[in-house]
Design a protein around this motif. Structure first.
Motif, PDB file in Angstrom:
ATOM      1  N   SER A 271      12.408 -36.441 -16.097  1.00 41.08           N
ATOM      2  CA  SER A 271      13.370 -36.678 -15.011  1.00 41.08           C
ATOM      3  C   SER A 271      14.089 -35.370 -14.670  1.00 41.08           C
ATOM      4  O   SER A 271      14.581 -34.683 -15.573  1.00 41.08           O
ATOM      5  N   PHE A 272      14.108 -35.035 -13.400  1.00 38.12           N
ATOM      6  CA  PHE A 272      14.876 -33.868 -12.939  1.00 38.12           C
ATOM      7  C   PHE A 272      14.977 -33.942 -11.419  1.00 38.12           C
ATOM      8  O   PHE A 272      14.327 -34.756 -10.763  1.00 38.12           O
ATOM      9  N   ARG A 273      15.796 -33.043 -10.865  1.00 39.00           N
ATOM     10  CA  ARG A 273      15.925 -32.962  -9.413  1.00 39.00           C
ATOM     11  C   ARG A 273      16.016 -31.493  -9.005  1.00 39.00           C
ATOM     12  O   ARG A 273      16.375 -30.626  -9.810  1.00 39.00           O
ATOM     13  N   VAL A 274      15.689 -31.251  -7.744  1.00 38.99           N
ATOM     14  CA  VAL A 274      15.896 -29.920  -7.173  1.00 38.99           C
ATOM     15  C   VAL A 274      16.456 -30.126  -5.772  1.00 38.99           C
ATOM     16  O   VAL A 274      15.971 -30.961  -5.001  1.00 38.99           O
ATOM     17  N   ILE A 279      16.801 -22.770  -6.640  1.00 33.62           N
ATOM     18  CA  ILE A 279      15.616 -22.438  -7.428  1.00 33.62           C
ATOM     19  C   ILE A 279      15.806 -22.987  -8.833  1.00 33.62           C
ATOM     20  O   ILE A 279      16.734 -22.589  -9.546  1.00 33.62           O
ATOM     21  N   VAL A 280      14.948 -23.919  -9.212  1.00 32.82           N
ATOM     22  CA  VAL A 280      14.961 -24.462 -10.572  1.00 32.82           C
ATOM     23  C   VAL A 280      13.787 -23.863 -11.335  1.00 32.82           C
ATOM     24  O   VAL A 280      12.622 -24.037 -10.950  1.00 32.82           O
ATOM     25  N   GLY A 281      14.076 -23.114 -12.386  1.00 30.72           N
ATOM     26  CA  GLY A 281      13.033 -22.529 -13.221  1.00 30.72           C
ATOM     27  C   GLY A 281      12.553 -23.528 -14.255  1.00 30.72           C
ATOM     28  O   GLY A 281      13.335 -24.335 -14.757  1.00 30.72           O
ATOM     29  N   VAL A 282      11.259 -23.465 -14.568  1.00 26.55           N
ATOM     30  CA  VAL A 282      10.681 -24.336 -15.595  1.00 26.55           C
ATOM     31  C   VAL A 282       9.977 -23.453 -16.626  1.00 26.55           C
ATOM     32  O   VAL A 282       9.029 -22.739 -16.299  1.00 26.55           O
ATOM     33  N   VAL A 444      15.086 -24.395   1.767  1.00 29.09           N
ATOM     34  CA  VAL A 444      13.925 -24.844   0.989  1.00 29.09           C
ATOM     35  C   VAL A 444      14.335 -25.029  -0.474  1.00 29.09           C
ATOM     36  O   VAL A 444      15.108 -24.232  -1.023  1.00 29.09           O
ATOM     37  N   ALA A 445      13.831 -26.092  -1.090  1.00 25.97           N
ATOM     38  CA  ALA A 445      14.052 -26.323  -2.531  1.00 25.97           C
ATOM     39  C   ALA A 445      12.846 -25.764  -3.276  1.00 25.97           C
ATOM     40  O   ALA A 445      11.704 -26.080  -2.934  1.00 25.97           O
ATOM     41  N   ILE A 446      13.086 -24.923  -4.287  1.00 17.25           N
ATOM     42  CA  ILE A 446      11.994 -24.250  -5.003  1.00 17.25           C
ATOM     43  C   ILE A 446      12.001 -24.627  -6.482  1.00 17.25           C
ATOM     44  O   ILE A 446      13.056 -24.606  -7.137  1.00 17.25           O
ATOM     45  N   ILE A 447      10.819 -24.966  -6.981  1.00 19.12           N
ATOM     46  CA  ILE A 447      10.600 -25.122  -8.418  1.00 19.12           C
ATOM     47  C   ILE A 447       9.683 -23.989  -8.838  1.00 19.12           C
ATOM     48  O   ILE A 447       8.599 -23.818  -8.273  1.00 19.12           O
ATOM     49  N   MET A 448      10.101 -23.189  -9.824  1.00 18.36           N
ATOM     50  CA  MET A 448       9.311 -22.045 -10.270  1.00 18.36           C
ATOM     51  C   MET A 448       8.939 -22.202 -11.744  1.00 18.36           C
ATOM     52  O   MET A 448       9.794 -22.144 -12.629  1.00 18.36           O
ATOM     53  N   VAL A 449       7.651 -22.410 -11.994  1.00 20.04           N
ATOM     54  CA  VAL A 449       7.131 -22.433 -13.358  1.00 20.04           C
ATOM     55  C   VAL A 449       6.708 -21.016 -13.710  1.00 20.04           C
ATOM     56  O   VAL A 449       5.949 -20.391 -12.966  1.00 20.04           O
ATOM     57  N   ASP A 461      18.472 -20.745 -10.691  1.00 22.47           N
ATOM     58  CA  ASP A 461      19.850 -21.234 -10.655  1.00 22.47           C
ATOM     59  C   ASP A 461      20.113 -22.203 -11.805  1.00 22.47           C
ATOM     60  O   ASP A 461      21.225 -22.308 -12.312  1.00 22.47           O
ATOM     61  N   ARG A 462      19.075 -22.937 -12.179  1.00 22.20           N
ATOM     62  CA  ARG A 462      19.081 -23.790 -13.374  1.00 22.20           C
ATOM     63  C   ARG A 462      17.720 -23.664 -14.029  1.00 22.20           C
ATOM     64  O   ARG A 462      16.725 -23.352 -13.359  1.00 22.20           O
ATOM     65  N   ILE A 463      17.656 -23.915 -15.338  1.00 25.32           N
ATOM     66  CA  ILE A 463      16.382 -23.786 -16.063  1.00 25.32           C
ATOM     67  C   ILE A 463      16.108 -25.055 -16.853  1.00 25.32           C
ATOM     68  O   ILE A 463      16.945 -25.505 -17.646  1.00 25.32           O
ATOM     69  N   LEU A 464      14.919 -25.635 -16.619  1.00 26.69           N
ATOM     70  CA  LEU A 464      14.438 -26.760 -17.413  1.00 26.69           C
ATOM     71  C   LEU A 464      13.450 -26.218 -18.436  1.00 26.69           C
ATOM     72  O   LEU A 464      12.595 -25.400 -18.100  1.00 26.69           O
ATOM     73  N   VAL A 465      13.562 -26.676 -19.683  1.00 23.90           N
ATOM     74  CA  VAL A 465      12.636 -26.238 -20.730  1.00 23.90           C
ATOM     75  C   VAL A 465      11.799 -27.434 -21.179  1.00 23.90           C
ATOM     76  O   VAL A 465      12.337 -28.479 -21.536  1.00 23.90           O
ATOM     77  N   VAL A 466      10.474 -27.260 -21.127  1.00 25.06           N
ATOM     78  CA  VAL A 466       9.552 -28.342 -21.480  1.00 25.06           C
ATOM     79  C   VAL A 466       9.002 -28.101 -22.883  1.00 25.06           C
ATOM     80  O   VAL A 466       8.590 -26.992 -23.224  1.00 25.06           O
ATOM     81  N   HIS A 467       9.019 -29.162 -23.685  1.00 24.83           N
ATOM     82  CA  HIS A 467       8.452 -29.102 -25.042  1.00 24.83           C
ATOM     83  C   HIS A 467       7.620 -30.358 -25.280  1.00 24.83           C
ATOM     84  O   HIS A 467       8.133 -31.484 -25.188  1.00 24.83           O
ATOM     85  N   GLU A 468       6.333 -30.160 -25.537  1.00 20.06           N
ATOM     86  CA  GLU A 468       5.411 -31.257 -25.864  1.00 20.06           C
ATOM     87  C   GLU A 468       5.541 -32.432 -24.893  1.00 20.06           C
ATOM     88  O   GLU A 468       5.678 -33.594 -25.288  1.00 20.06           O
ATOM     89  N   GLY A 469       5.497 -32.125 -23.598  1.00 20.24           N
ATOM     90  CA  GLY A 469       5.460 -33.167 -22.584  1.00 20.24           C
ATOM     91  C   GLY A 469       6.783 -33.814 -22.236  1.00 20.24           C
ATOM     92  O   GLY A 469       6.806 -34.833 -21.542  1.00 20.24           O
ATOM     93  N   SER A 470       7.880 -33.243 -22.686  1.00 15.31           N
ATOM     94  CA  SER A 470       9.197 -33.788 -22.363  1.00 15.31           C
ATOM     95  C   SER A 470      10.147 -32.661 -21.979  1.00 15.31           C
ATOM     96  O   SER A 470       9.950 -31.510 -22.385  1.00 15.31           O
ATOM     97  N   ILE A 471      11.189 -32.996 -21.200  1.00 15.38           N
ATOM     98  CA  ILE A 471      12.234 -32.015 -20.897  1.00 15.38           C
ATOM     99  C   ILE A 471      13.123 -31.897 -22.123  1.00 15.38           C
ATOM    100  O   ILE A 471      13.855 -32.827 -22.478  1.00 15.38           O
ATOM    101  N   ALA A 472      13.043 -30.745 -22.800  1.00 12.23           N
ATOM    102  CA  ALA A 472      13.798 -30.554 -24.039  1.00 12.23           C
ATOM    103  C   ALA A 472      15.255 -30.205 -23.769  1.00 12.23           C
ATOM    104  O   ALA A 472      16.111 -30.375 -24.652  1.00 12.23           O
ATOM    105  N   GLY A 473      15.522 -29.716 -22.576  1.00 15.58           N
ATOM    106  CA  GLY A 473      16.892 -29.366 -22.264  1.00 15.58           C
ATOM    107  C   GLY A 473      17.002 -28.683 -20.918  1.00 15.58           C
ATOM    108  O   GLY A 473      16.001 -28.267 -20.324  1.00 15.58           O
ATOM    109  N   GLU A 474      18.222 -28.591 -20.423  1.00 17.14           N
ATOM    110  CA  GLU A 474      18.514 -27.903 -19.167  1.00 17.14           C
ATOM    111  C   GLU A 474      19.610 -26.887 -19.423  1.00 17.14           C
ATOM    112  O   GLU A 474      20.590 -27.170 -20.112  1.00 17.14           O
ATOM    113  N   LEU A 475      19.431 -25.682 -18.863  1.00 16.64           N
ATOM    114  CA  LEU A 475      20.400 -24.609 -19.058  1.00 16.64           C
ATOM    115  C   LEU A 475      20.893 -24.119 -17.706  1.00 16.64           C
ATOM    116  O   LEU A 475      20.113 -23.953 -16.764  1.00 16.64           O
TER     117      LEU A 475
END
Length: 496
Positions: A271-274, A279-282, A444-449, A461-475
């Motif tokens: 679950s997340f939004r942009v 710019i949301v970094g992944v 424009v809304a940007i998601i950057m992996v 502007d915000r960073i989502l961190v993915v671990h083993e198929g789940s969002i482990a946290g947002e910074l």
């Protein structure tokens, strides 16, 4: 093995690619070869390994003039080339790719599969690779394919290994392991030619750097005697003020939101939004599921559970055409297989997703189409003689710019960028970052992996961190640093 290439010239038709290049590679040296996209780095190495014939100049190996008739001959002589565009056969297994045309056989001509597995297993153990040998290579991620190519080169017992953007699809952990291997090879006298646009890596692992610009050698310097800024100035011929342009994020309303997005066995309850202008970094390790999440949102990987909202509306995206119709664009990490039709001209690649906007009563409005293409080529500084040049004839970085131009052309509401600067030089990277800022300024809304943590930290502007198929946290941008990202990416916790 010592290699000297002096006064090397090469032209393809009227296009002069190399105009008097010199490079000397010593025994047991890690020699960086840097330059902007199109500077001629890969062409120079292709001449060394026999893929192209030089027009002029001398190539000496251990003091003797030498010319190879083919890359296979160069490899048999002890020079291996790991190309930026991976040479993987997707229908074959990982094991078959490792030994293609080099299978050990018995006296009766039978393939020694057991021996192949033992050799491959030993090499994978050295590199800490955990990819099953029976897995189809086409089912592997780009990062996994990169590690397969590296393992394949190391199995040839080469004396010189050319690595063209070897870490482009690798995460920090895999890069660290690769550097350990490079240091070990260096101790045993193996020389490495290291082509990369990642400046941190050059100053971490290399001994000497040769900078090329516009087909010429600008300078060769020991790494301790130069600096980041000096190398950039030599590469681009000018000063670059800031590596990352300043951002003033002004997020608006949520443009894309996913709730409990799930593909069993791949990722769960994501679950997340942009929002507009954001710019949301992944970030995350290779295989964590970052790319798979984005492919699912764009309708590339079939059925999913959960909800996707575009501009507040709950939608079901079954294929990319639907996604494009809703205003989504997706710049894939695999430009060779999915981002471009390599045999098509630049023009056709750029207009492919937006052709409908140049069609009136079933007829293509050629003048408007050409003006649109010329504008994007100029805006993204794509180095080409013509918009009719086939995409396969561009450098890797210029191919990436064509992919970006293609998706900007649709006027997206949401733009997903998967490794947007992979294989792109430092000057072009900044141009892409500036373009991202311009797009967000227009809402424009940007998601950057990205696997490049400095890039994630510098542009998000915000960073989502993915671990083993789940969002482990947002910074948030303010609290994020490399240590926190890696803690979350490896299953650790912060804020405790």
């Amino acid at each position: 093995m010592q290699i000297k290439m002096e006064n090397i010239h090469k032209a393809f038709g009227k296009n002069k690619v190399l105009e008097g290049v010199d490079i000397h590679i010593e025994d047991g040296e890690v020699h960086a070869l840097m330059g902007e996209n199109g500077a001629g780095k890969s062409t120079l190495m292709n001449i060394l390994t026999g893929l192209h014939k030089k027009d002029q100049g001398i190539v000496q190996i251990d003091g003797t003039e030498k010319t190879f008739a083919s890359p296979k001959e160069a490899e048999e002589y002890g020079i291996a080339f790991i190309h930026q565009e991976l040479n993987i056969w997707p229908e074959l297994t990982v094991l078959e790719n490792l030994f293609i045309n080099k299978e050990p056989v018995t006296h009766f001509g039978l393939i020694q599969t057991k021996k192949m597995k033992a050799i491959a297993g030993n090499q994978f153990e050295k590199l800490s690779i955990s990819i099953p040998l029976h897995k189809e290579a086409g089912q592997c991620s780009v990062g996994e394919q990169q590690m397969i190519e590296i393992a394949k080169a190391l199995m040839t017992d080469a004396k010189v290994i050319i690595m063209d953007e070897p870490t482009a699809a690798l995460t920090e952990r895999e890069i660290g392991k690769l550097f350990e291997v490079i240091r070990s090879l260096k101790k045993s006298g193996v020389s490495i030619v290291y082509i990369s646009h990642r400046m941190e890596e050059i100053f971490t692992i290399c001994d000497t750097i040769t900078v090329m610009r516009d087909g010429r050698t600008i300078d060769t310097t020991p790494i301790p005697e130069t600096s980041f800024d000096e190398v950039v100035r030599k590469m681009v011929g000018r000063e670059l003020t800031d590596r990352f342009p300043k951002r003033e994020a002004k997020p608006g309303e949520p443009m894309l939101e996913v709730k409990n997005l799930t593909r069993k066995g791949v990722f769960e309850n994501v679950s997340f939004r942009v929002s507009t202008g954001e710019i949301v970094g992944v970030a995350g390790l290779m295989g964590a599921g970052r790319t798979e999440i984005m492919r699912t949102i764009f309708g590339l990987d079939g059925k999913y559970d959960g909800d996707i909202f575009v501009n507040g509306k709950n939608v079901k995206i079954k294929n990319p055409n639907q996604a494009v119709g809703m205003g989504l664009g997706f710049i894939t990490e695999d430009r060779k297989e999915e981002g471009l039709v390599l045999d098509f001209p630049i023009k056709d690649n750029i207009v492919m997703p937006s052709l409908f906007s140049f069609t009136k009563k079933g007829l293509i409005q050629s003048k408007q189409e050409q003006e649109f293409v010329d504008m994007l080529i100029k805006r993204l500084t794509i180095k080409t003689e013509s918009s009719q040049t086939a995409a396969k004839n561009l450098s890797g970085g210029n191919q990436q710019k064509v992919v970006i131009a293609k998706w900007i052309g649709i006027g997206p509401k949401v733009l997903i960028l998967d490794e947007p600067t992979r294989g792109v030089d430092v000057g072009a990277k900044r141009e892409i970052y500036q373009l991202m800022n311009e797009l967000t300024d227009r809402g424009v809304a940007i998601i950057m992996v990205s696997s490049e943590l400095p890039e994630v930290l510098g542009m998000s502007d915000r960073i989502l961190v993915v671990h083993e198929g789940s969002i482990a946290g947002e910074l948030s941008k303010e609290e994020a640093d490399q240590e926190k990202i890696m803690t979350l990416a490896t299953g650790g916790r912060i804020h405790e």
